[in-house]
Structures are given as C-alpha cells and as structure tokens.
Design an enzyme around this catalytic site. Structure first.
Site, PDB file in Angstrom:
ATOM      1  CG  HIS A 131     -45.787  16.673 -20.531  1.00  0.00           C
ATOM      2  ND1 HIS A 131     -45.642  15.316 -20.735  1.00  0.00           N
ATOM      3  CD2 HIS A 131     -47.120  16.903 -20.589  1.00  0.00           C
ATOM      4  CE1 HIS A 131     -46.823  14.763 -20.911  1.00  0.00           C
ATOM      5  NE2 HIS A 131     -47.738  15.694 -20.821  1.00  0.00           N
TER       6      HIS A 131
ATOM      7  CB  THR B  70     -49.462   9.959 -25.938  1.00  0.00           C
ATOM      8  OG1 THR B  70     -48.805  11.051 -26.599  1.00  0.00           O
ATOM      9  CG2 THR B  70     -49.079   9.904 -24.480  1.00  0.00           C
TER      10      THR B  70
ATOM     11  CE1 TYR C 167     -53.492  15.356 -28.625  1.00  0.00           C
ATOM     12  CE2 TYR C 167     -53.973  14.808 -26.344  1.00  0.00           C
ATOM     13  CZ  TYR C 167     -53.110  14.799 -27.417  1.00  0.00           C
ATOM     14  OH  TYR C 167     -51.872  14.218 -27.304  1.00  0.00           O
TER      15      TYR C 167
END
Length: 792
Positions: free
Chosen positions: A470, A621, A608
C-alpha cells in the site's frame, strides 16, 4: 569447466606468440541489445518530458509558429512589432542572421504563449466551485462555472494529453485555516460524545487553537511554500514506511477476478495473457500513451503514483522502510510449489508474445525439482514484523547467492504466483467466494511476496486475483489496471482502482479483449523461436535463518487465522435504483453502513471513508467522516415508530447531502484529518506535547470503509458486458474491535461488500455485519417503495 567457458563473453590472453582474443558473438549481441534498449528508453523519456513540459503546446505547433512568422517577415510584413529587427542587431549579417532572428523571436513568442496558457490552466484548476453545484435534470450550472468550463476547454483542447501532461498545471494542495479545521472537527464528533465529554473536548480544542496550534500552523504554512504537497511525503513515511507491524493483513489490500466470467481453465495460458497485458500497461506508462484520468472529461487527476507501479519493492529497515524503484526490469519473479524462478519476459529486445510466455510458464509448472531448505516459506519474512525482517535480511541475505536471488525477486517487474489450489464462485455457496477473498488477502502467510508493489495470483483452474503493498500508491491506481485486463480477457473469449485501480484495470482489459484463447483454452499464436529457460533461484540458508523463517511463518499463521473475512454479493438492486432516490450512490451506501453498524453494535462510532485528493499535485487521500449529526438522526428514525416514511426520507436526504458536502470538502483540500495529522507530526519534531492532538490521533476507527473505483477505462462497458463485473477487493480490519468494509458499485444492479474483522474480538462478527448491511439496504428500498405505493 565447460559451463565456465560458456559464461565468458570476451577474453584476452598474451603469450610469446602474441595476442589471442576470444569472444562469444551471442553474448555480446545480448549486451548490445540491452544497452540499445536502455538508451532508447532514456531518449523516449527525455522526449516525453519535453512534450509534457510544453503542454498544451507541441513541438509541431512551435515549428508552425516559427515558419508562419518567418514567412510573413520575408514577405515584407513584421507581425513581431519590431522585435525581429531588434534581435537582428545582435545576429550575424545577411540571410543567416535574418533567419536566426525570426527563429528566436518565433520561439520566444510561442514559448510566452505556452507559459501563459499553463499559468492560466493552473489558476483555473484552483477553482472548485463546480464540485458544489448540483447536476441533473432541471438544474443548471452557474455563470461562473460556465465561463470556467469554456476557458478550460479552450486552453487544454489544443493537443491530445499524455499521462503527465497536466502535472505542471496542477495546483498545490491548499492548507485549511486552523479555525475551519477545528470547527469541522468538533461538528464531526458531536454525535459521538455526551454533553460533558463534548464540553471537555471543546475546551481542549479552544486551548489548542488559541495556543500551540498557531505555532504549529505557521510551520505548516512554511512547508506549503516549499513542498509540492504538504501531506503526501509525511503520509507515506509515517503512516506506511515507519510502521513496524506486519504489512500482511494490516496494510496490504487485494483484488478479485471477474467472477461471472471464466475464459480459460489453463493456468499457464491465463498467466501468460495477464503478464503480457501488465507489461504492455507498463510500456504505456513509460511512453505516456496512457491518458490521464479526467473528471467530466475536463479536470485531470494527478498521475504521479503511476511511476512506481512496476519494478518497485518495499525494503525493510530497522527504524523505517524505504521504497526501491528501478527504471526497468526485463523479468518477473514466479513462485510455484515452494520454488522461486526468475522468468525473462523479453527475447532479443522485444516483449514476448502470450504464446511464448505460456511456454515459459508451462516449463515452470512441469519442473519436478524440490525447493531448497527454507525456500518454500521464505516470503513469510515479508509478512513478519518489519524490524525482525530487516535484521534477518541484513544478516543472512546481504551477500552471496542469497543476495543475488533476493535481488531477482525484489528487482523484478512484479511477482506472479502459480497457485496449487483452485478458486470458485457459486452464487448458492458464499463460502467459496469468501475463501477466494481470504486467499488473496493473505494466502497461507508464506506464498505471497508482500513487499512487492503487487503480486498476481493465478489459481490452478485459471481464476486470478492480486495482493498489493500500500505505501507506494492508493488502490485506485491498481484498480484501473485490473479493470482493463478483465475487459480485454473476457471479450475475445478469454477473460488489480484505487486500484482496485488503474494498473489492474488496464491489464484486465488487455487480457480479455485483445489476446484471446483458442478453443482448448490456450493462448492464440505459435512459438517460432528457441526461448530461454526460466532460471530457478538458488539459496544457501543457514540454520539460524531457517529458524527465523519458521518463526515468521508461525506468526503469520496466527495473524491470518484471526481474520474473519466475508464477501457479500447484493443483487437486489444497485446504482440504478439509488439514482431514482435522488441521492448520491456513495452517500446512499454510507448511510446504509451507518444503519447496519448501529444495529450491529448498538451505538455510533467514528467512521473512516477514504476519498482522493488527486485534483492536486501529488495528492493521495483524505478522510471523510460519514458519522454525522444528520446521519445519526436518520438512523434513529428508522427504528422510531413515531416517524413517518416521508420524515425518514427527508432525514436520509439531509444526511446524504451532509455526507456529500464532507466528501466534496475532502476532495478540494478542506478535510479534517490530514491537516491534524501534519500538525501532530510537527509537534513531535518540536517535542511539544499537545493533549488535544494526542486524543484526536488516538481515536480508533471502528468502522473503516472504502469504495473500489471502476469505469476508469472505456474498454469495459458493464451494460453491454455484465459478465465482466469484478467483485472488487478489500483489506483487513483496522481496529481490533472494528470492521473494515470495502465495496464496489458493480453496474446498475449489483453491489459487493468485503467485510473484515477479527475473530478474537467478542464485539464483531463479519457474517452478522454482512447480514445487517443487506437488511439495511432492503429497509431503505422498502421505505422508498412504500412511499411510491402511497402516491407520494
């Protein structure tokens, strides 16, 4: 001695009889082709950088501009208003000086025009008012937005954009004011706190805002003047690379196949087409043939994350990891039955065709050799705690044959796993799809190279998926490739944002539409050349390292056995029905998740949702907080018998509008959490203790959600080809006592939800929460349907 002699490309010996020169033409030819490829790629990169640097202009436009100006001047006209004669004074006499003067002035005027256009585009892209205007039937945009649209079309419509054409015109991420962030934060937590606790938190926020917060904000303002993006570098370092816990389950994410399509059951053929498609996508990135993603066909998203899709590995460190990215790699690493191979993907300086790649994979599948000691479970080290992996790597894999073999994996384009297991989809047996998802998330803890940017997994029966690291990018980048590969594979009889993103979308499209399979399920085409052999990697792993590998494997097993992952396929309705309710589909689903969580836990919790900030340079993000005052009011109304259907719908629409506003704020740089995160980083650098920031940053996200993007390529039309629906992907639970939920709006009538939690938590149950999601969605539809039956 014969093997050693064959490995020598060039040798020189001197004797009393004179010089003796020996060389291997084949090896020297390979060296020549490798160098030629490298220099060609460099030249292409320089040329593309020039083209992007002058966008929206072009070299052709510059040539036409100079030629037109020169022709007019030689014809007796001076469109430069005296500039050419002025420049000519500093040039040689005669026609040479005259020509040079025309060229210099022409290039100068053209360059000034392009610089002005790029500057105006940057200013125009700063305008975000268009995002807040409602669209649809009966609604019209404001005059300001109409003028903005016209200006953007005029300035950006000169030439076809390349992948990085707009990078120089994208604005920097704006820094919100401290007052605005405090106000938005307090409003977001109001429904989660009782009056006394909220008053305490409000006092902490006020003290921070009037005290140390101003000092921290000034440092952050200074960073916005200096850095391209004031968030992204710290986000990558402190949220990802400095994390010391295992990245398997905790950080990596996964994606699944197009579950309704199964173009071939031949493992080697599927691997070959997907590999070829992925490498064509890499070529498209390198050549910048890939178009940037454009919102409404006008506003570009930042493309910088595409740079590290391939040839990228996360290297473990004691205190922090680092990302290793290479400009090029001509092989992939393949794992099969506990053995690792370095498999070339180029032959004589060209990318191998799918049929040739299938032969290479078949050779690996036919290999009956046994793994070296420790080789089978070697990748468990990448699933281990980062400090232990870093120490083991430095001590046992930093030199000799182990270092060479490790380099073959870490420096490969990507890793591909030929799984020795079959994966299935059965609409009447959800356990099969659950198992498929679980295997893509973590495998068995040692058969995925979790440090690699992405690992493609090809099942024994031809099903496929991926696991992705990620830190290098967000899921949308990988989802694009996956969607593209799916589209290409399925529609010639053959069927990875985010993101899950652009990479996966591209490869899936290329595989399904372009390459195809024959009637037996093999790749199309034939092999006309003698291909090189895949190289089985060698290892000499000492006893201490074997013990570390075994321990890491056991730790990984404990971690993955605690994951409770369920996949829900909801086909009662989809985006089509949501549109008739006159609400945002994403807001619709988020409200359903709020209702499901309240029924599951009996309370509200901090939620979230990831949104992107790629409207800005190097954006990644931001967090949207779906649990709001309005959403809580609507959720309570659903079990309040005193509320009418009209009142519940009105409350739902209010909640959706508030959620959409929060999403819009996040996208335009007016979010809450990244600003507070950066303030916290500065406070740590300054060794300042802030009770307010400490409390905010320690709040657990017990419901963490993300939407998997799709439709990032025109190659995949789900209306025409509904069988090409991808089930999306997911991630592990973020909180020990919470849920991780990833969802994809797969066409007009299907939704997929990937629900994860921990089995060790008595508060959570993924199966139960999935059922609550289904009930919440059904209840919302019933609410609207009842109203329509009553004629409202």
């Amino acid at each position: 001695m014969a093997e050693a002699h064959a490995a020598v490309a060039f040798s020189l010996s001197v004797s009393h009889e004179g010089f003796n020169v020996n060389f291997d033409r084949e090896v020297l030819n390979l060296i020549w082709l490798s160098g030629k490829r490298s220099w060609r790629k460099r030249g292409q990169r320089i040329y593309n950088n020039i083209r992007c640097g002058i966008y929206p202009g072009s070299l052709k436009g510059m040539t036409v501009s100079v030629a037109t100006l020169s022709s007019a001047y030689y014809a007796g006209y001076d469109p430069s208003c005296g500039l050419i004669p002025l420049v000519q004074k500093f040039m040689p006499a005669g026609d040479v000086g005259k020509g040079l003067s025309c060229a210099v002035v022409g290039v100068g005027i053209w360059g000034g025009t392009i610089f002005t256009a790029r500057t105006l585009l940057r200013l125009l892209f700063n305008y975000k008012g268009w995002m807040y205007e409602e669209r649809g039937k009966g609604r019209s945009v404001s005059l300001a937005t109409k003028m903005w649209l016209a200006a953007v079309k005029i300035l950006s419509g000169w030439n076809h954009p390349m992948l990085y054409s707009f990078q120089g015109s994208l604005p920097s991420l704006p820094l919100p004011s401290l007052d605005d962030t405090m106000t938005r934060y307090l409003r977001s937590v109001r429904p989660l706190r009782d009056d006394a606790d909220y008053a305490r938190l409000e006092k902490l926020a006020k003290e921070f805002n009037q005290g140390i917060g101003n000092k921290l904000q000034r440092y952050l303002v200074l960073k916005t003047w200096w850095a391209t993006n004031y968030v992204s570098d710290w986000w990558e370092e402190y949220v990802y690379l400095r994390g010391r816990s295992p990245i398997m389950v905790n950080s990596n994410f996964y994606g699944l196949d197009a579950i309704l399509a199964h173009p071939t059951k031949i493992q080697a053929a599927r691997a070959a087409n997907v590999t070829h498609a992925a490498l064509l996508f890499r070529r498209a990135i390198e050549r910048q043939d890939l178009e940037p993603i454009m919102i409404q066909g006008l506003v570009p998203l930042c493309s910088w994350q595409y740079e590290r899709v391939f040839n990228t590995t996360r290297i473990p460190g004691i205190q922090t990891d680092r990302l290793q990215h290479l400009d090029d790699s001509t092989w992939i690493a393949v794992y099969h039955k506990g053995r690792y191979y370095s498999m070339p993907t180029y032959y004589r300086n060209r990318l191998m065709e799918p049929a040739e790649l299938q032969v290479m994979f078949e050779r690996i599948l036919a290999d009956t050799s046994v793994p070296s000691k420790g080789e089978e479970k070697l990748a468990a080290l990448t699933a281990w705690e980062r400090v232990h992996w870093a120490k083991t790597r430095r001590e046992f894999f930093s030199k000799g044959v182990n270092r060479s073999s490790l380099d073959s994996i870490e420096k490969s384009a990507f890793v591909l796993v030929l799984d020795d297991e079959e994966y299935h989809f059965d609409p009447n047996d959800s356990s099969k799809l659950n198992h498929f998802a679980q295997r893509m998330l973590h495998g068995n803890g040692y058969d995925r190279w979790f440090d690699k940017s992405f690992t493609i997994v090809i099942a024994k029966n031809g099903r496929m998926g991926f696991n992705a690291e990620h830190s290098w990018s967000d899921a949308a980048i990988l989802a694009h490739m996956w969607e593209f590969v799916l589209a290409e594979d399925n529609f010639n009889g053959r069927s990875d944002a985010p993101i899950l993103g652009h990479l996966w979308e591209h490869c899936l499209g290329e595989e399904m539409f372009t390459y195809g399979y024959d009637a037996q399920g093999n790749t199309n085409g034939s092999v006309e050349v003698e291909l090189p052999q895949p190289k089985k990697l060698k290892w000499e792993i000492p006893t201490e390292a074997l013990e570390a590998i075994e321990y890491a494997s056991n730790c990984a097993l404990v971690l993955l056995n605690d994951v409770d992952l369920k996949l829900v396929m909801f086909n009662h309705y989809g985006k089509g029905f949501m549109k008739t309710c006159r609400v945002s589909p994403d807001a619709f689903i988020q409200m359903a998740l709020q209702l499901a969580y309240f029924r599951d836990a009996g309370k509200f919790n901090l939620t979230y949702e990831a949104s992107m900030t790629r409207l800005f340079k190097e954006g990644r993000t931001e967090t949207v907080r779906p649990c709001t005052i309005e959403s809580c009011a609507w959720v309570r109304s659903m079990d309040d018998q005193s509320k009418t259907g009209e009142q519940r719908i009105a409350l739902l629409r209010d909640a959706c509008r508030r959620h959409q506003l929060g999403y819009q704020n996040a996208m335009v740089g007016s979010g809450i959490d990244r600003h507070l995160f950066c303030l916290y980083v500065i406070s740590k650098y300054l060794e300042i203790d802030s009770p307010f920031l400490k409390e905010v940053l320690s709040e657990p996200w017990r419901l963490s959600t993300s939407q998997t993007p799709h439709g990032q390529t025109t190659k995949l039309d789900l209306v025409k080809h509904p069988d090409c629906i991808s089930a999306g992907g997911g991630f592990g639970p973020v909180a020990d006592d919470g849920y991780g939920v990833s969802y994809i709006i797969a066409g007009e009538d299907v939704l997929f939800f990937h629900v994860s939690s921990k089995k060790s938590s008595p508060e959570t149950d993924s199966e139960r929460f999935g059922q609550n999601i289904v009930k919440a969605l059904d209840d919302i539809k019933s609410m609207f349907s009842s109203l329509k039956k009553n004629g409202a």
